[in-house]
Design an enzyme around this catalytic site. Structure first.
Site, PDB file in Angstrom:
ATOM      1  N   ASP A   1       0.810  -0.822  -7.356  1.00 54.41           N
ATOM      2  CA  ASP A   1       1.237  -1.265  -6.023  1.00 54.41           C
ATOM      3  C   ASP A   1       0.090  -1.975  -5.302  1.00 54.41           C
ATOM      4  OD1 ASP A   1       2.991  -1.713  -3.942  1.00 54.41           O
ATOM      5  OD2 ASP A   1       2.679   0.246  -3.017  1.00 54.41           O
ATOM      6  N   LEU A   2      -0.564  -2.880  -6.015  1.00 48.65           N
ATOM      7  CA  LEU A   2      -1.650  -3.646  -5.409  1.00 48.65           C
ATOM      8  C   LEU A   2      -1.084  -4.688  -4.465  1.00 48.65           C
ATOM      9  CD1 LEU A   2      -4.230  -4.551  -8.176  1.00 48.65           C
ATOM     10  CD2 LEU A   2      -4.632  -3.236  -6.110  1.00 48.65           C
TER      11      LEU A   2
END
Length: 196
Positions: A81-82
């Site tokens: 979930d960058l």
């Protein structure tokens, strides 16, 4: 479950560009995590208020992100979930370039090399096509890095839907086509475009 997962992962990692975890405790009514202070806020806010950025600023930020993600992958951790909301600014150097820390490991996963992941996880605008196809590995984080770099240089998303139609957006991500011709990319170096 996500909180426990995040604590388990943060206990295992130690990198100058990953938010440090110090302590965790719980009471009958709440959980509390004591984490490193990052007084500069989210990278997202910086992009909205001051972007787009030049290649010097962008390379300074991306080097730190790549370093942290490389470390995670060597530790067999996929972030998944960058995005600029999960990157915090600690402070700035003399050139006003930010020192950053990656945070929010709640959806991260410890992976086995060679084993493909199937669960669709992540923020839609930053999600890799292989995640949407439910057959991916740690390299999905590299796609997200490319999206972040694109945004730093242009202050816009590479994949967007004019009608806020989620399926249209998903189709654009799956096609993987994005604009590197119009401003400001007409002034961006070939090397920066190649890296994206």
């Amino acid at each position: 479950k996500e909180l426990k997962n995040e604590i388990d992962i943060l206990r295992k990692i130690d990198h100058p560009n990953i938010l440090k975890w110090f302590e965790f405790y719980s009471t009958k009514d709440e959980y509390a995590m004591i984490l490193e202070l990052c007084s500069g806020g989210e990278l997202y806010k910086e992009i909205v208020q001051k972007g787009p950025f030049d290649e010097g600023y962008t390379s300074y930020v991306m080097y730190q992100i790549f370093s942290a993600i490389n470390y995670c992958h060597k530790m067999n951790i996929i972030h998944r979930d960058l995005n600029p909301e999960n990157i915090l600014i600690v402070d700035k150097n003399d050139l006003k370039y930010p020192r950053i820390k990656i945070c929010d490991f709640g959806t991260s996963k410890i992976f086995d090399k060679g084993l493909m992941q199937k669960k669709v996880v992540g923020s839609l605008y930053y999600i890799a096509p292989e995640v949407l196809k439910k057959k991916y590995n740690e390299k999905c984080d590299i796609w997200s890095c490319g999206v972040i770099m694109y945004i730093l240089l242009s202050q816009r998303l590479p994949f967007n839907s004019d009608s806020e139609d989620e399926q249209e957006l998903l189709n654009k991500i799956l096609l993987g086509k994005f604009d590197l011709e119009t401003s400001p990319f007409d002034k961006i170096s070939k090397n920066a475009k190649d890296l994206i």
